[in-house]
Design an enzyme around this catalytic site. Structure first.
Site, PDB file in Angstrom:
ATOM      1  N   ALA A  54       0.859  -1.181   0.000  1.00 54.53           N
ATOM      2  CA  ALA A  54       0.000   0.000   0.000  1.00 54.53           C
ATOM      3  C   ALA A  54       0.898   1.235   0.000  1.00 54.53           C
ATOM      4  CB  ALA A  54      -0.900  -0.019   1.226  1.00 54.53           C
TER       5      ALA A  54
ATOM      6  N   GLY B 251       0.664  -5.029   1.011  1.00 54.84           N
ATOM      7  CA  GLY B 251      -0.578  -5.112   0.239  1.00 54.84           C
ATOM      8  C   GLY B 251      -0.378  -5.718  -1.135  1.00 54.84           C
TER       9      GLY B 251
ATOM     10  N   GLU C 295      -0.577  -9.326  -0.511  1.00 52.70           N
ATOM     11  CA  GLU C 295      -1.981  -9.630  -0.188  1.00 52.70           C
ATOM     12  C   GLU C 295      -2.854  -9.615  -1.449  1.00 52.70           C
ATOM     13  OE1 GLU C 295      -1.843  -6.541   2.912  1.00 52.70           O
ATOM     14  OE2 GLU C 295      -2.758  -8.020   4.226  1.00 52.70           O
TER      15      GLU C 295
ATOM     16  N   GLU D 108       4.924  -5.154   7.053  1.00 54.75           N
ATOM     17  CA  GLU D 108       4.190  -4.073   7.721  1.00 54.75           C
ATOM     18  C   GLU D 108       4.678  -3.802   9.128  1.00 54.75           C
ATOM     19  OE1 GLU D 108       2.794  -6.481   5.895  1.00 54.75           O
ATOM     20  OE2 GLU D 108       1.129  -5.694   4.710  1.00 54.75           O
TER      21      GLU D 108
HETATM   22  C1  HXC Z   1       5.084   4.340  -1.302  1.00 57.86           C
HETATM   23  C2  HXC Z   1       6.983   3.360  -2.139  1.00 57.86           C
HETATM   24  C3  HXC Z   1       6.614   2.121  -1.576  1.00 57.86           C
HETATM   25  C4  HXC Z   1       5.386   2.044  -0.863  1.00 57.86           C
HETATM   26  C5  HXC Z   1       8.495   1.882  -2.595  1.00 57.86           C
HETATM   27  N1  HXC Z   1       8.147   3.171  -2.751  1.00 57.86           N
HETATM   28  N2  HXC Z   1       7.591   1.221  -1.881  1.00 57.86           N
HETATM   29  N3  HXC Z   1       6.219   4.447  -1.996  1.00 57.86           N
HETATM   30  N4  HXC Z   1       4.667   3.176  -0.749  1.00 57.86           N
HETATM   31  N5  HXC Z   1       4.934   0.913  -0.346  1.00 57.86           N
HETATM   32  C6  HXC Z   1       8.881   4.220  -3.450  1.00 57.86           C
HETATM   33  C7  HXC Z   1      10.106   4.679  -2.690  1.00 57.86           C
HETATM   34  O1  HXC Z   1       9.748   5.625  -1.707  1.00 57.86           O
HETATM   35  C8  HXC Z   1      10.940   5.270  -3.781  1.00 57.86           C
HETATM   36  O2  HXC Z   1      10.466   6.556  -4.097  1.00 57.86           O
HETATM   37  C9  HXC Z   1      10.640   4.370  -4.974  1.00 57.86           C
HETATM   38  O3  HXC Z   1       9.391   3.723  -4.678  1.00 57.86           O
HETATM   39  C10 HXC Z   1      11.690   3.296  -5.170  1.00 57.86           C
HETATM   40  O4  HXC Z   1      11.878   2.610  -3.947  1.00 57.86           O
HETATM   41  P1  HXC Z   1      13.318   2.386  -3.276  1.00 57.86           P
HETATM   42  O5  HXC Z   1      13.101   2.111  -1.842  1.00 57.86           O
HETATM   43  O6  HXC Z   1      14.234   3.486  -3.625  1.00 57.86           O
HETATM   44  O7  HXC Z   1      13.777   1.066  -4.048  1.00 57.86           O
HETATM   45  P2  HXC Z   1      14.733  -0.087  -3.517  1.00 57.86           P
HETATM   46  O8  HXC Z   1      15.932   0.482  -2.821  1.00 57.86           O
HETATM   47  O9  HXC Z   1      14.977  -0.961  -4.689  1.00 57.86           O
HETATM   48  O10 HXC Z   1      13.898  -0.885  -2.419  1.00 57.86           O
HETATM   49  C11 HXC Z   1      12.746  -1.594  -2.826  1.00 57.86           C
HETATM   50  C12 HXC Z   1      11.899  -1.988  -1.567  1.00 57.86           C
HETATM   51  C13 HXC Z   1      11.607  -0.720  -0.734  1.00 57.86           C
HETATM   52  C14 HXC Z   1      12.658  -3.001  -0.735  1.00 57.86           C
HETATM   53  C15 HXC Z   1      10.622  -2.625  -2.093  1.00 57.86           C
HETATM   54  O11 HXC Z   1      11.102   0.287  -1.607  1.00 57.86           O
HETATM   55  C16 HXC Z   1      10.614  -0.947   0.355  1.00 57.86           C
HETATM   56  O12 HXC Z   1      10.967  -1.504   1.398  1.00 57.86           O
HETATM   57  N6  HXC Z   1       9.390  -0.482   0.149  1.00 57.86           N
HETATM   58  C17 HXC Z   1       8.351  -0.520   1.166  1.00 57.86           C
HETATM   59  C18 HXC Z   1       7.807  -1.913   1.286  1.00 57.86           C
HETATM   60  C19 HXC Z   1       6.726  -1.988   2.372  1.00 57.86           C
HETATM   61  O13 HXC Z   1       6.994  -1.663   3.538  1.00 57.86           O
HETATM   62  N7  HXC Z   1       5.550  -2.402   1.991  1.00 57.86           N
HETATM   63  C20 HXC Z   1       4.408  -2.493   2.906  1.00 57.86           C
HETATM   64  C21 HXC Z   1       3.665  -1.194   2.877  1.00 57.86           C
HETATM   65  S1  HXC Z   1       2.383  -1.173   4.075  1.00 57.86           S
HETATM   66  P3  HXC Z   1      11.476   7.772  -4.386  1.00 57.86           P
HETATM   67  O14 HXC Z   1      10.544   8.957  -4.552  1.00 57.86           O
HETATM   68  O15 HXC Z   1      12.389   7.855  -3.215  1.00 57.86           O
HETATM   69  O16 HXC Z   1      12.188   7.392  -5.648  1.00 57.86           O
HETATM   70  C22 HXC Z   1       1.177  -2.093   3.411  1.00 57.86           C
HETATM   71  C23 HXC Z   1      -0.030  -2.196   4.291  1.00 57.86           C
HETATM   72  C24 HXC Z   1      -1.014  -3.113   3.718  1.00 57.86           C
HETATM   73  O17 HXC Z   1       1.262  -2.580   2.353  1.00 57.86           O
HETATM   74  C25 HXC Z   1      -2.281  -2.915   4.439  1.00 57.86           C
HETATM   75  C26 HXC Z   1      -3.469  -3.212   3.619  1.00 57.86           C
HETATM   76  C27 HXC Z   1      -3.332  -3.045   2.191  1.00 57.86           C
END
Ligand code: HXC
Length: 259
Positions: free
Chosen positions: A66, A110, A113, A133
């Site tokens: 998400a 998400g 999911e 998460e």
């Molecule tokens: C918003 C995101 C994002 C996310 C990545 N980006 N994941 N933006 N929401 N979930 C953005 C980054 O901010 C970044 O933007 C760009 O995408 C590239 O990501 P990087 O981190 O620079 O890439 P990388 O170093 O290759 O790392 C990839 C990654 C990392 C390991 C996937 O991005 C990451 O850990 N993302 C978050 C994963 C996460 O926590 N997901 C769960 C979210 S909570 P910029 O502008 O800096 O280029 C969730 C709740 C679900 O899903 C609940 C119900 C649906």
């Protein structure tokens, strides 16, 4: 309808492909994207020419979860009053035609999911699955704590959800999260082939098969078996059952009419 956050196309006149399309954000799933996805899914479900739907992303990400930037300032009143997630993420559960997730790259939070809400997952060999998460001070909120243990068992699900570690495509196949792993450059070819295989079968049997398997997650064994039995019985009232069995006995190819 034109979309901003997804792309859609139709393959061989019968397979609908929905591509999540926010590549700069690794396909982070925001509300607008989920509304568009829900609309496209409903449209294809209603289109008699379409027999199967594929949801995919790009090589780097199916979806990295998400959209954290969109969520970060939400408080309880926002998410509870607007029915966050429930309102826009659950449409996929109403889709009666098979939905296949073709996953390459990250399928996190998400994104994982969403893949698990599909009927099955075909993974590229670079796919990575995870429920990270906990690192953000939340827990999975689109069914991850319920679907992941049903798919991979309690121990592995707890491991994934509590440590936030990612699972490789190979591990995901070993533990049953995905149905098959294919080379990255073959992902869409193999997934479309699976979809075309499904499209060639009688539509009513396909819908009934999906409905019956889904029932196994919602009921106890004897209720589920009875549900299956009644659907099985009902298929004997279809043209395609007569055609399929007659074709087999007479050693000819069946000509199904989806009725
Ligand atoms: C918003 C995101 C994002 C996310 C990545 N980006 N994941 N933006 N929401 N979930 C953005 C980054 O901010 C970044 O933007 C760009 O995408 C590239 O990501 P990087 O981190 O620079 O890439 P990388 O170093 O290759 O790392 C990839 C990654 C990392 C390991 C996937 O991005 C990451 O850990 N993302 C978050 C994963 C996460 O926590 N997901 C769960 C979210 S909570 P910029 O502008 O800096 O280029 C969730 C709740 C679900 O899903 C609940 C119900 C649906």
């Amino acid at each position: 309808m034109t979309f901003e956050f997804i792309k859609t196309r139709i393959e061989n006149d019968k397979v609908a492909i929905i591509t999540l399309d926010r590549p700069k954000q690794l396909n982070a799933l925001n509300t607008d994207l989920m509304i568009e996805l829900g609309q496209a899914l409903k449209d294809y479900d209603a289109d008699i020419h379409i027999g199967c739907i594929i949801i995919t992303g790009n090589e780097k990400a199916f979806a990295a979860g998400a959209d954290i930037a969109a969520m970060k300032n939400y408080d309880f009143a926002d998410v509870y009053a607007t029915d966050f997630i429930t309102k826009d993420w659950e449409i996929i559960r109403q889709i009666r035609k098979p939905v296949i997730a073709a996953v390459s790259g990250f399928a996190l939070g998400g994104g994982c999911e969403l893949a698990m809400m599909c009927d099955f997952i075909i993974a590229a060999d670079n796919a990575k699955f995870g429920q990270p998460e906990i690192k953000l001070g939340i827990i999975p909120g689109a069914g991850g704590t319920q679907r992941l243990p049903r798919s991979v068992g309690k121990s592995k699900a707890m491991d994934m959800i509590l440590t936030a570690r990612m699972m490789s495509a190979q591990e995901a196949e070993q533990c049953g999260l995905v149905s098959r792993v294919v080379p990255l450059d073959k992902l869409m070819i193999e997934t479309i082939e699976a979809a075309l295989t499904i499209c060639a079968y009688p539509r009513l049997a396909v819908l009934a098969a999906k409905e019956s398997v889904q029932r196994s997650f919602e009921s106890n064994l004897s209720d589920g078996v009875m549900y299956e039995r009644r659907l099985f019985h009902s298929l004997f009232s279809t043209y395609d059952q007569k055609e399929g069995m007659d074709a087999f006995i007479n050693k000819r190819s069946p000509l199904f009419k989806n009725k």
